[in-house]
Design a protein around this motif. Structure first.
Motif, PDB file in Angstrom:
ATOM      1  N   VAL A   1       6.050   6.533   8.982  1.00 56.44           N
ATOM      2  CA  VAL A   1       4.854   6.625   9.538  1.00 56.44           C
ATOM      3  C   VAL A   1       4.498   8.164   9.525  1.00 56.44           C
TER       4      VAL A   1
ATOM      5  N   ARG B   1      -0.817  -5.141   2.005  1.00 55.09           N
ATOM      6  CA  ARG B   1       0.360  -5.449   0.960  1.00 55.09           C
ATOM      7  C   ARG B   1       1.147  -6.817   1.391  1.00 55.09           C
ATOM      8  N   ILE B   2       1.099  -7.132   2.783  1.00 47.75           N
ATOM      9  CA  ILE B   2       1.528  -8.395   3.046  1.00 47.75           C
ATOM     10  C   ILE B   2       0.672  -9.709   2.394  1.00 47.75           C
TER      11      ILE B   2
ATOM     12  N   TYR C   1       2.933   9.036   6.392  1.00 53.76           N
ATOM     13  CA  TYR C   1       1.488   8.621   6.415  1.00 53.76           C
ATOM     14  C   TYR C   1       0.620   9.591   7.143  1.00 53.76           C
TER      15      TYR C   1
ATOM     16  N   LEU D   1      -3.447  -8.726  15.217  1.00 55.17           N
ATOM     17  CA  LEU D   1      -2.984  -8.693  13.982  1.00 55.17           C
ATOM     18  C   LEU D   1      -2.654  -9.938  13.182  1.00 55.17           C
TER      19      LEU D   1
ATOM     20  N   GLY E   1     -12.129   9.043   3.556  1.00 56.43           N
ATOM     21  CA  GLY E   1     -10.738   9.553   3.676  1.00 56.43           C
ATOM     22  C   GLY E   1      -9.608   8.517   3.573  1.00 56.43           C
ATOM     23  N   ALA E   2      -8.502   8.347   4.227  1.00 58.80           N
ATOM     24  CA  ALA E   2      -7.579   7.604   4.226  1.00 58.80           C
ATOM     25  C   ALA E   2      -7.723   6.295   4.762  1.00 58.80           C
TER      26      ALA E   2
ATOM     27  N   TYR F   1      -0.176  11.974   4.763  1.00 57.76           N
ATOM     28  CA  TYR F   1      -1.022  11.677   3.851  1.00 57.76           C
ATOM     29  C   TYR F   1      -2.479  11.500   4.363  1.00 57.76           C
ATOM     30  N   ASN F   2      -2.509  11.051   5.536  1.00 59.66           N
ATOM     31  CA  ASN F   2      -3.722  10.983   6.280  1.00 59.66           C
ATOM     32  C   ASN F   2      -4.510  12.288   6.315  1.00 59.66           C
TER      33      ASN F   2
ATOM     34  N   LEU G   1      -3.238   2.854   8.508  1.00 60.50           N
ATOM     35  CA  LEU G   1      -1.762   2.234   8.052  1.00 60.50           C
ATOM     36  C   LEU G   1      -1.930   0.820   8.309  1.00 60.50           C
TER      37      LEU G   1
ATOM     38  N   CYS H   1       7.178  -3.547   5.341  1.00 54.79           N
ATOM     39  CA  CYS H   1       5.875  -3.948   5.629  1.00 54.79           C
ATOM     40  C   CYS H   1       5.521  -4.390   7.065  1.00 54.79           C
ATOM     41  N   LEU H   2       6.420  -5.118   7.427  1.00 57.73           N
ATOM     42  CA  LEU H   2       6.261  -5.912   8.777  1.00 57.73           C
ATOM     43  C   LEU H   2       6.349  -4.956   9.882  1.00 57.73           C
TER      44      LEU H   2
ATOM     45  N   THR I   1       7.952  -2.827   0.317  1.00 59.49           N
ATOM     46  CA  THR I   1       7.436  -3.999   0.863  1.00 59.49           C
ATOM     47  C   THR I   1       8.161  -4.439   1.995  1.00 59.49           C
TER      48      THR I   1
ATOM     49  N   VAL J   1      -9.420   7.566  -2.189  1.00 60.33           N
ATOM     50  CA  VAL J   1      -7.868   7.919  -1.904  1.00 60.33           C
ATOM     51  C   VAL J   1      -7.282   6.858  -2.469  1.00 60.33           C
TER      52      VAL J   1
ATOM     53  N   LEU K   1      -3.395  -0.973   5.306  1.00 60.85           N
ATOM     54  CA  LEU K   1      -2.632  -0.758   4.447  1.00 60.85           C
ATOM     55  C   LEU K   1      -1.434  -1.833   4.283  1.00 60.85           C
ATOM     56  N   CYS K   2      -0.834  -2.143   5.458  1.00 60.59           N
ATOM     57  CA  CYS K   2       0.253  -3.217   5.533  1.00 60.59           C
ATOM     58  C   CYS K   2      -0.319  -4.551   5.308  1.00 60.59           C
TER      59      CYS K   2
ATOM     60  N   LEU L   1       6.441  -1.857   9.601  1.00 60.21           N
ATOM     61  CA  LEU L   1       5.493  -0.746   9.706  1.00 60.21           C
ATOM     62  C   LEU L   1       4.141  -1.187  10.302  1.00 60.21           C
ATOM     63  N   LEU L   2       3.987  -2.410  10.028  1.00 59.17           N
ATOM     64  CA  LEU L   2       2.677  -3.076  10.721  1.00 59.17           C
ATOM     65  C   LEU L   2       2.609  -2.821  12.022  1.00 59.17           C
TER      66      LEU L   2
ATOM     67  N   ASP M   1      -4.093   4.612  -2.693  1.00 59.19           N
ATOM     68  CA  ASP M   1      -2.994   4.187  -1.400  1.00 59.19           C
ATOM     69  C   ASP M   1      -1.781   4.623  -1.500  1.00 59.19           C
ATOM     70  N   PRO M   2      -1.241   5.122  -0.467  1.00 59.18           N
ATOM     71  CA  PRO M   2       0.236   5.477  -0.680  1.00 59.18           C
ATOM     72  C   PRO M   2       1.003   4.128  -0.984  1.00 59.18           C
ATOM     73  N   ASP M   3       2.223   4.620  -1.363  1.00 57.08           N
ATOM     74  CA  ASP M   3       3.282   3.609  -1.592  1.00 57.08           C
ATOM     75  C   ASP M   3       4.380   3.503  -0.622  1.00 57.08           C
ATOM     76  N   PHE M   4       4.733   2.422  -0.441  1.00 51.46           N
ATOM     77  CA  PHE M   4       5.811   2.201   0.718  1.00 51.46           C
ATOM     78  C   PHE M   4       6.438   0.834   0.359  1.00 51.46           C
TER      79      PHE M   4
END
Lengths: 624, 100
Positions: B62, A214-215, B65, A232, A203-204, B68-69, A207, B88-89, B85, B78, A210-211, B91-92, B80-83
């Motif tokens: 979100v 990316r960081i 996502y 985190l 599955g996916a 997507y999920n 999130l 990022c923080l 950058t 799968v 993923l973040c 979203l994290l 990875d989805p794009d978002f």
């Protein structure tokens, strides 16, 4: 080509082509005039960087031919309109071949709006590239530079000066690299690796994951992480270490005066100033964890002792530049507050005396891990036996330690321990296990690995009628007899065998989360089938490692899927009898040999029942 | 429990609202608990969740996502989805809060 002139005054010899052009109402004169005008405009615009250099070639007829071609094209506009979309797409794809210059050139000639016309002009523009040695203005920085044969063409068709050109090609290469697809094999490897890391499980991805990825990818551009919660921050620190980008530049991201902990999983790149910075920024930290801290020196310890007075948890791996005296000082000065000490990979210093010092100076020590410290031996274990408040103890000591010392340790400290990890005590015998059985009443984690002395009966005795509540973590990997001349092992089974394994599961089954019986090669198939029979369930079990238990076959894995509803990972390297497994959803099966596409190792949208049903089906087919 | 609506509304701190499938929103255990009638939160009765700490741009991602999920629930390999950058923080932080 609309210009129809009243009196065409061309005199002199006329070629057939000129005749033809005249007949078709195409005027070479007009084309030339237009061209002259465009070129003038182009020269005026050159300062702006738009290169409207028109062809230096002056042949009327050639131009006229081009124009004629366009004229012909015009008639077939319909067809082209269809093509236009396609061409547009291609154009977008190679956006590097520019547009501005073209458009400017076109302005002077309203009829030249065909695609093919543009292509012709493209050709012209290319030819118009100034010869090497000439001066030109850079498209990007507008600086004047000397054109060379190697000058790059920018995205708008103009030329670039050397520095800009380098930048440009760099960007271009980056783009191309990103656009390139990873080969299938690498993708598969990546997937396997992510499975091993526990990041992906069908599955996916989450999130958060993923973040974090990316960081880590953009670690160079991150200026500040803000008020991220510590869990985190720790995950980020882990992935920065994994990608080997935990350096002087990125370290400050993880330092905040309000933080309780500084955790660097790979401190190999950090130098003295970085350690100074850590202690200067975070004097209030309680927990310091530095792995691979190979440049951590006496001076840094000194500064740490000076700055940080709240340290309770110290974890230093591979701090080999810290001297003997400094270790003594560390425990003398900071020992009274320490609750946790974890040290690994110490070769150069750290003798038994330091452990004695530790035992003396750290009265509140609850958690102690000493692994791969080469200079430690039996006396160290004796000193550890005097630490009154120990609750968690992990030891791996290279020098031989007698069983009496170990038994003494377990007898003295066992009653309070909730974690006991004895790694690679190859000569520990049944009596040590008996001591654990008799003294440990509140263990939840037990590791007793890499041993070829304790017998199956010894393990069975440990887990039978043990007043300790069920364990949550059991690791008895590599307890087995190893003798090349006698591959089936001695008469009396050495290591965890069938009865030991059954006793273990009967005792700890209800609470067990993590089970590692890798390389316990004397566990029989029947024992596995009995334990994972599908009727008996192990509700908490999430991780099982049965690697190199060579009796395990497909039916055992099916039984495991059925008996362990919470299972997340099943590690089965070297289990050659496991074939054609259908893995249910949310379970990752790792390491099964001969894992080609035929064996899908990822649970894909099917439940346990269905997976087992499919396996039975397959077995029936092969039987026929 | 038959009166559960098919869609629920998520409202960001700057008052952007997103109407999403209940099943997708419930991918986040936090939202699931908020919307579970047996827990008796106000969110459950109004089928609306306010997030005071997540702004509209982030909440939009979100929600993307979530879908997507949901879409890739049973898939493997799968993509990875794009978002963006730069998100990022934030979203994290949001992802960590929502536990997704």
């Amino acid at each position: 080509m609309s210009g129809r002139r009243g009196g065409n005054t061309i005199r002199g010899p006329r070629s057939a082509l000129t005749d033809f052009l005249a007949a078709n109402n195409i005027s070479a004169q007009q084309i030339r005039d237009d061209y002259q005008r465009r070129r003038q405009e182009g020269e005026e615009d050159a300062g702006e960087g738009a290169s409207a250099q028109a062809p230096q070639q002056d042949d009327d007829e050639a131009l006229a031919v081009a124009a004629q071609a366009e004229e012909d094209e015009k008639q077939t506009k319909k067809r082209k309109r269809n093509e236009k979309d396609a061409i547009d797409k291609i154009k977008k794809a190679k956006a590097s071949k520019g547009g501005k210059g073209k458009k400017k050139a076109k302005r002077g000639d309203p009829d030249l709006d065909d695609d093919d016309g543009e292509e012709y002009e493209d050709e012209f523009n290319k030819k118009a590239r100034p010869a090497p040695g000439q001066f030109e203005h850079c498209e990007v920085c507008s600086k004047r530079f000397t054109v060379t044969p190697y000058s790059k063409e920018g995205s708008d068709g103009g030329l670039l000066c050397t520095p800009c050109g380098k930048e440009f090609t760099k960007d271009l290469k980056k783009e191309q690299k990103a656009a390139q697809k990873q080969p299938v094999s690498r993708k598969r490897r990546k997937m396997e690796s992510e499975k091993l890391d526990g990041v992906a499980a069908g599955g996916a991805k989450s999130l958060v994951q993923l973040c974090i990825n990316r960081i880590a990818q953009h670690h160079d551009d991150v200026e500040e992480l803000g008020d991220l919660p510590e869990n985190l921050l720790d995950r980020l620190s882990a992935i920065f270490s994994k990608k080997r980008v935990m350096k002087s530049k990125t370290l400050p991201l993880f330092l905040r005066p309000d933080l309780d902990a500084v955790i660097v999983h790979d401190a190999a790149y950090l130098e003295e100033e970085d350690y100074q910075q850590i202690f200067a920024v975070c004097p209030n930290m309680r927990k310091l964890a530095l792995s691979n801290t190979c440049q951590f020196k006496d001076a840094s310890v000194d500064y740490m002792l000076e700055r940080c007075h709240n340290l309770q948890h110290i974890q230093l791996y591979a701090a080999n530049l810290v001297t003997e005296e400094m270790w003594h000082r560390l425990f003398q000065e900071a020992g009274s507050k320490l609750h946790t000490i974890k040290l690994k990979w110490l070769d150069a210093a750290f003798e038994d005396d330091v452990v004695a010092e530790m035992a003396e100076c750290c009265p509140d020590l609850e958690r102690l891990k000493l692994k791969l410290c080469r200079r430690l031996g039996e006396p160290a274990v004796e000193h550890i036996a005097t630490m009154k408040n120990l609750k968690h103890l992990s030891l791996q000591i290279g020098n031989s330690v007698s069983n009496d010392t170990l038994i003494d340790l377990v007898t003295k400290r066992g009653s309070k321990l909730s974690t006991l990890s004895l790694d690679k005590f190859i000569d520990a015998d049944n009596e040590v296990l008996q001591a654990i059985h008799d003294n440990c009443k509140r263990l939840s984690k037990l590791r007793f690995s890499e041993n070829d002395t304790v017998s199956d009966a010894g393990f069975a005795a440990l887990f039978t009628n043990w007043s300790n509540p069920p364990l949550t973590f059991v690791d008895v990997n590599s307890t087995r007899d190893v003798d090349n001349n006698n591959p089936t092992g001695p008469e009396e089974v050495i290591g965890v065998g069938s009865s030991g394994f059954k006793a273990l599961m009967a005792h700890s089954g209800p609470a067990l989360k993590h089970l590692d019986v890798a390389s316990c090669r004397f566990i029989e198939l029947s024992a596995f089938i009995d334990v994972f029979n599908g009727a008996q369930t192990y509700p908490a079990l999430e991780y099982i490692n049965i690697s190199f238990c060579n009796k395990v076959d497909t039916s055992v894995t099916a039984g495991i899927f059925k008996s362990c509803p919470s299972l997340k990972q099943l590690v089965a390297f070297g289990c050659f009898d496991v074939q054609d497994v259908v893995v249910p959803r949310s379970i990752a099966l790792i390491g099964v040999p001969r894992a080609q596409d035929a064996i899908e190792q990822f649970g894909v949208g099917i439940g346990v029942e269905e997976a087992i049903g499919r396996m039975v089906e397959k077995a029936n087919i092969t039987a026929h | 429990m038959n009166d559960l609506t098919e869609y629920v509304t998520l409202i960001s701190s700057d008052d952007f609202s997103y109407v999403v499938l209940r099943s997708t929103a419930c991918i986040s255990p936090i939202i699931r608990r908020m919307l579970d009638p047996s827990n008796g939160f106000m969110e459950a009765s109004t089928n609306t969740v306010h997030f005071d700490n997540i702004n509209g741009i982030v909440l939009e991602k979100v929600c993307e996502y979530f879908y997507y999920n949901e879409k890739n629930k049973d898939a493997k390999d799968v993509a990875d989805p794009d978002f963006p950058t730069e998100l990022c923080l934030e979203l994290l932080m949001a992802a960590d809060y929502l536990d997704v």
